[in-house]
Design an enzyme around this catalytic site. Sequence first.
Site, mmCIF file in Angstrom:
data_model
loop_
_atom_site.group_PDB
_atom_site.id
_atom_site.type_symbol
_atom_site.label_atom_id
_atom_site.label_comp_id
_atom_site.label_asym_id
_atom_site.label_seq_id
_atom_site.Cartn_x
_atom_site.Cartn_y
_atom_site.Cartn_z
ATOM 1 N N ASP A 143 0.835 -1.197 0.000
ATOM 2 C CA ASP A 143 0.000 0.000 0.000
ATOM 3 C C ASP A 143 0.873 1.252 0.000
ATOM 4 O OD1 ASP A 143 -2.726 1.201 0.423
ATOM 5 O OD2 ASP A 143 -1.777 1.924 2.260
ATOM 6 N N GLU A 150 1.361 -0.708 -5.107
ATOM 7 C CA GLU A 150 0.399 0.342 -5.410
ATOM 8 C C GLU A 150 1.212 1.635 -5.425
ATOM 9 O OE1 GLU A 150 -3.401 2.793 -3.637
ATOM 10 O OE2 GLU A 150 -1.690 2.198 -2.419
#
Length: 540
Positions: A212, A277
């Site tokens: 993330d 990401e």
Amino acid sequence: MTVSTITPPHTDDDWWRSAVVYQVYVRSFADSDGDGVGDLAGIRERLPYLSDLGVDALWLTPFYTSPMVDGGYDVADYRDVDPMFGTLADFDAMITDAHALGLRIIVDLVPNHTSSAHRWFVDALAAGPGSPERARYLFADGRGEHGDLPPNDWESIFGGPAWTRIADGQWYLHLFDPAQPDLNWRHPEVRAEFEDVLRFWLDRGVDGFRVDVAHGMIKAEGLPDVGFGTATTGQRQVELLGKARLPYFDQDEVHEIYRAWRPILDSYPGGRMAVAEAWAETPQRLARYIGPDELHQAFSFDFLDATWSADSFRKVIDTALAEATVVGAPTTWVLSNHDKQRHVTRYGDGAEGLRRARAASLLMLALPGSAYLYQGEELGLPEVLDLPDELRQDPAFLRTGESRDGCRVPIPWSGELAPYGFGPAGSELSWLPAPATWRALSVAAQAGTPDSTLELYRAALRIRHEHPALAIDAGEVTWLQTEPGVLAFSRTAGTTALTCVVNLSGAPVTLDGYGEPVVASAPLTDHLLPVDAAVWLERR
């Protein structure tokens, strides 16, 4: 025009290069105990469905101990399961069953920030300015005569200032919610901690990590002003990210972190992987996250953002495949996720949106590389736009008025009434309500119905696994000459070719000369492809 990709010989360790990965938003997938929240035991019960669907791996959103301010992306303990989702024993049982079915497990790793309830941050607040405990985070004195102005002009991605002042007068940085303080990734203890977290989950058998905010862990030295002015909003920053590198995103030093992680992943058998990401100002900078000494993949969000036009899709696909040649790794394709409006709604909603979404899925699944599906897209679920404000839980909603809750409504499994089999028999609880129209979109309603979206996905995934022209080493994408508004490309293996045709024009187009249809997103009449439809055709 032909764009080729560099593909090494296929081994079991290369599974991720062509995998179809199904994103499970844990609290909205399946509820085993009737409390209205999805859990690990619920996922375990539904593993046969996912195996039958034909996916290769599951990506689980965070299930760690958390106050759930941001749906679990505020982690208080990276080595345990939050009680609302179960226990470590539940995780172990789930991953054992998944592996027995041939499904791999990717877990979300949230390294940019912790929860404000994490023991490190609690200790930092208690320890005071200048302490070793505060050095793990980004604390700073304020500006102005009395230090009552934030240390710089940075804005939170969720809207408002990226700094919060505490009782002793110092400020701490949070690029997201105040309950998500950013870590100081220049601190050796932070780096050592997350290397140990990687090993903890690898030892439990996880096959990979989705990282993330992979571009955000390192901030520019000195924390300089952005210079956009105090009126800048989080959404404005996201828009500007494609035009200018911000001092808290995509700093060169972030790559040192991944060069330290890669040997850890490589030390475990079975092809353990990581996907970033990451947002970067150019495809070239995004490609830097990928390589034999860093991460295996990075999400290509340009495909998700493509408009419904042949030119837009063609440009995105060409760019992504060209960048894949640079790094020697396949690109990733994605149409929806837990942060974006579902693509049925983005493409127009209603019947038009569903037609286009079905066509886009065939386009995506015919491309080389890996594909990431978001739970419920195989059912053709639209965004839920009319959720009552008092039920929304996205922390961005209170600060910006924008909410991601509409794509997080629990998916429908069966029955005539909400929550459509989300929980055990007789359970009526669901943390977000599903609309009445979803009863026709449930798994039970679509299973075995030839023209349903569920059966379209099942057929396409089966063909993708079995057809030689769609194999990991099938090679090239060859664009074919078409009339305006139509995309057509072929992939070949030996003497067998599979052609994907997508009609984004305003009239039906003929399929003569392409071969025999094997799967289509809409019925074909007289060898004509309707508007907003796609088809795969085979020629031997």
